[in-house]
Design an enzyme around this catalytic site. Structure first.
Site, PDB file in Angstrom:
ATOM      1  N   ASP A   1       1.942  -0.764 -10.011  1.00 11.45           N
ATOM      2  CA  ASP A   1       3.301  -1.175  -9.656  1.00 11.45           C
ATOM      3  C   ASP A   1       3.340  -2.702  -9.581  1.00 11.45           C
ATOM      4  OD1 ASP A   1       5.947  -0.906  -8.747  1.00 11.45           O
ATOM      5  OD2 ASP A   1       5.313  -0.837  -6.651  1.00 11.45           O
TER       6      ASP A   1
ATOM      7  N   GLY B   1       0.759  -1.251   0.000  1.00  9.33           N
ATOM      8  CA  GLY B   1       0.000   0.000   0.000  1.00  9.33           C
ATOM      9  C   GLY B   1       0.786   1.294   0.000  1.00  9.33           C
TER      10      GLY B   1
ATOM     11  N   LYS C   1       4.705  -0.163 -14.030  1.00 10.70           N
ATOM     12  CA  LYS C   1       6.048  -0.753 -13.988  1.00 10.70           C
ATOM     13  C   LYS C   1       6.263  -1.579 -15.257  1.00 10.70           C
ATOM     14  CE  LYS C   1       7.111  -3.477 -10.361  1.00 10.70           C
ATOM     15  NZ  LYS C   1       7.891  -2.988  -9.230  1.00 10.70           N
TER      16      LYS C   1
ATOM     17  N   ASP D   1      -8.674  -9.393  -8.790  1.00 13.01           N
ATOM     18  CA  ASP D   1      -7.686  -9.670  -9.834  1.00 13.01           C
ATOM     19  C   ASP D   1      -7.844  -8.621 -10.931  1.00 13.01           C
ATOM     20  OD1 ASP D   1      -6.214 -10.738 -11.898  1.00 13.01           O
ATOM     21  OD2 ASP D   1      -6.907 -12.798 -11.565  1.00 13.01           O
TER      22      ASP D   1
ATOM     23  N   ASP E   1      -5.836  -5.270  -5.212  1.00 12.05           N
ATOM     24  CA  ASP E   1      -4.763  -6.265  -5.140  1.00 12.05           C
ATOM     25  C   ASP E   1      -5.381  -7.645  -4.893  1.00 12.05           C
ATOM     26  OD1 ASP E   1      -1.445  -5.880  -4.665  1.00 12.05           O
ATOM     27  OD2 ASP E   1      -2.278  -7.847  -4.160  1.00 12.05           O
TER      28      ASP E   1
ATOM     29  N   TRP F   1       2.053   2.983  -2.522  1.00 14.13           N
ATOM     30  CA  TRP F   1       1.593   3.908  -3.576  1.00 14.13           C
ATOM     31  C   TRP F   1       0.237   4.492  -3.203  1.00 14.13           C
ATOM     32  CZ3 TRP F   1       2.964   3.151  -9.414  1.00 14.13           C
ATOM     33  CH2 TRP F   1       4.363   3.061  -9.547  1.00 14.13           C
TER      34      TRP F   1
HETATM   35  N1  SAM Z   1       2.846  -0.670  -5.156  1.00 22.13           N
HETATM   36  C1  SAM Z   1       2.846  -1.508  -3.979  1.00 22.13           C
HETATM   37  C2  SAM Z   1       3.282  -0.647  -2.822  1.00 22.13           C
HETATM   38  O1  SAM Z   1       3.749   0.444  -3.061  1.00 22.13           O
HETATM   39  O2  SAM Z   1       3.130  -1.067  -1.677  1.00 22.13           O
HETATM   40  C3  SAM Z   1       3.744  -2.706  -4.159  1.00 22.13           C
HETATM   41  C4  SAM Z   1       3.187  -3.661  -5.180  1.00 22.13           C
HETATM   42  S1  SAM Z   1       3.945  -5.234  -5.131  1.00 22.13           S
HETATM   43  C5  SAM Z   1       5.499  -4.891  -5.857  1.00 22.13           C
HETATM   44  C6  SAM Z   1       3.144  -6.103  -6.420  1.00 22.13           C
HETATM   45  C7  SAM Z   1       1.713  -6.512  -6.103  1.00 22.13           C
HETATM   46  O3  SAM Z   1       1.117  -6.967  -7.321  1.00 22.13           O
HETATM   47  C8  SAM Z   1       1.576  -7.676  -5.127  1.00 22.13           C
HETATM   48  O4  SAM Z   1       0.951  -7.225  -3.950  1.00 22.13           O
HETATM   49  C9  SAM Z   1       0.683  -8.688  -5.872  1.00 22.13           C
HETATM   50  O5  SAM Z   1      -0.292  -9.291  -5.053  1.00 22.13           O
HETATM   51  C10 SAM Z   1       0.038  -7.796  -6.927  1.00 22.13           C
HETATM   52  N2  SAM Z   1      -0.513  -8.528  -8.072  1.00 22.13           N
HETATM   53  C11 SAM Z   1       0.150  -9.376  -8.897  1.00 22.13           C
HETATM   54  N3  SAM Z   1      -0.705  -9.872  -9.817  1.00 22.13           N
HETATM   55  C12 SAM Z   1      -1.927  -9.307  -9.581  1.00 22.13           C
HETATM   56  C13 SAM Z   1      -3.217  -9.415 -10.199  1.00 22.13           C
HETATM   57  N4  SAM Z   1      -3.415 -10.211 -11.259  1.00 22.13           N
HETATM   58  N5  SAM Z   1      -4.249  -8.698  -9.690  1.00 22.13           N
HETATM   59  C14 SAM Z   1      -4.062  -7.897  -8.611  1.00 22.13           C
HETATM   60  N6  SAM Z   1      -2.865  -7.759  -7.990  1.00 22.13           N
HETATM   61  C15 SAM Z   1      -1.811  -8.450  -8.465  1.00 22.13           C
END
Ligand code: SAM
Length: 315
Positions: free
Chosen positions: A126, A53, A166, A101, A85, A55
């Site tokens: 991200d 969280g 990203k 998702d 997420d 961002w």
């Molecule tokens: N931006 C976040 C922060 O600042 O705290 C960090 C994000 S983290 C690097 C990547 C996130 O992408 C993970 O929490 C993962 O659960 C989520 N994610 C990956 N595939 C996803 C999907 N298909 N739908 C939703 N979230 C997804």
């Protein structure tokens, strides 16, 4: 490894805790905003792949902070932030969470429902899959996630809006640039100072959403859909799309590949600060549990569901 070893290695990790950010990635969005002024005129923002969280925290502090000062973007519209997420995330002020998702139309519908039918001004993503260490596989999955983010964005973003995501600058990145250029008049690839040089991670800042005439938002994946009308040869030679690259973040900002002394302010003793908010139910929970109880190599290791047991994060 001691409690502060990560603090020693990573200045942004340390600063994130000092400033109360849930993850060091907060600085990436702050530095992108510094360069591209992402938040002006934004009342409705979506944070895709938001957990844990940081961002969303940036969006909340910046947009709601402005609102509290009476500086609303478009007239009297209320600020609304939606975070999506797969994983659950601890609550944040002014942020509505959808545990879902980003590849699903139902998630797009939930976002629009929260905005009462209005489109978003800004979508940020991200997202990252769990990295396998196999570079080609990781790049491919990251590209798929970016395309999923683009797809859902076409359902919820207003014309003229901005999308930030990203991207891994791998060998097929120009294909992604070409796809983004179909939807946005300006696409820039940017690398914030807080993103390590040693990582192929960067961010695409896509401005002025202007989908092709007659485009109907959908969730199909152009890389898997063989009826998609792109002649891949067109993307070679002089037709290759090259987007500008911009390093961002003030040059005086910390270099994320350097090691800085723990004590930045002379005369002050370094104090360990615990993480602001660790993920509440991370996917690595089961592996941590098995490792902690020395069960990893046993064939009879019990299978536990994430809801059955909570594993406290490593100190
Ligand atoms: N931006 C976040 C922060 O600042 O705290 C960090 C994000 S983290 C690097 C990547 C996130 O992408 C993970 O929490 C993962 O659960 C989520 N994610 C990956 N595939 C996803 C999907 N298909 N739908 C939703 N979230 C997804």
């Amino acid at each position: 490894m001691g409690r502060s070893s990560k603090d020693k290695r990573d200045i942004y990790y340390r600063l994130a805790k000092e400033e109360g950010w849930r993850a060091r990635s907060a600085f990436k969005l702050l530095q992108l905003d510094h360069e591209f002024n992402l938040f002006s005129d934004v009342n409705r923002a979506v944070d895709l792949c938001a957990a844990p969280g940081s961002w969303s925290q940036v969006l909340s502090r910046k947009l709601r902070g402005r609102e509290e000062k009476g500086e609303k973007a478009n007239g009297s519209e209320e600020v609304k932030i939606v975070a999506v997420d797969l994983q659950a995330m601890a609550p944040l002020p002014g942020v509505t969470q959808i545990q879902g998702d980003i590849t699903k139309v139902s998630t797009a519908q939930e976002i629009i429902h929260h905005f009462e039918g209005q489109p978003a001004d800004l979508v940020v993503c991200d997202g990252a899959p769990d990295v396998t260490g196999l570079h080609d596989v990781d790049e491919y999955i990251q590209a798929q996630l970016l395309l999923a983010a683009l797809n859902i964005t076409t359902h919820v973003l207003k014309p003229g809006g901005t999308f930030v995501a990203k991207i891994f600058r791998g060998k097929d990145v120009t294909l992604l640039y070409s796809q983004l250029k179909i939807f946005f008049s300006s696409v820039t690839c940017s690398k914030p100072r807080s993103s390590r040089n040693s990582s192929i991670e960067a961010f695409v800042v896509c401005e002025n959403y202007s989908p092709p005439e007659g485009y109907v938002p959908n969730m199909s994946n152009p890389l898997l859909d063989h009826s998609y009308d792109v002649d891949f040869n067109q993307l070679e030679g002089p037709n290759r799309v090259i987007v500008p690259f911009l390093a961002c973040g003030d040059l005086s900002a910390f270099d994320s590949d350097r090691t800085y002394p723990l004590q930045l302010d002379t005369g002050k003793e370094y104090q360990y600060i615990p993480p602001t908010q660790p993920p509440i139910r991370p996917p690595y929970e089961q592996a941590c549990h098995l490792r902690k109880h020395n069960l990893l190599s046993r064939e009879d290791a019990p299978s536990i569901s994430p809801t059955q047991s909570r594993v406290e994060p490593e100190p």
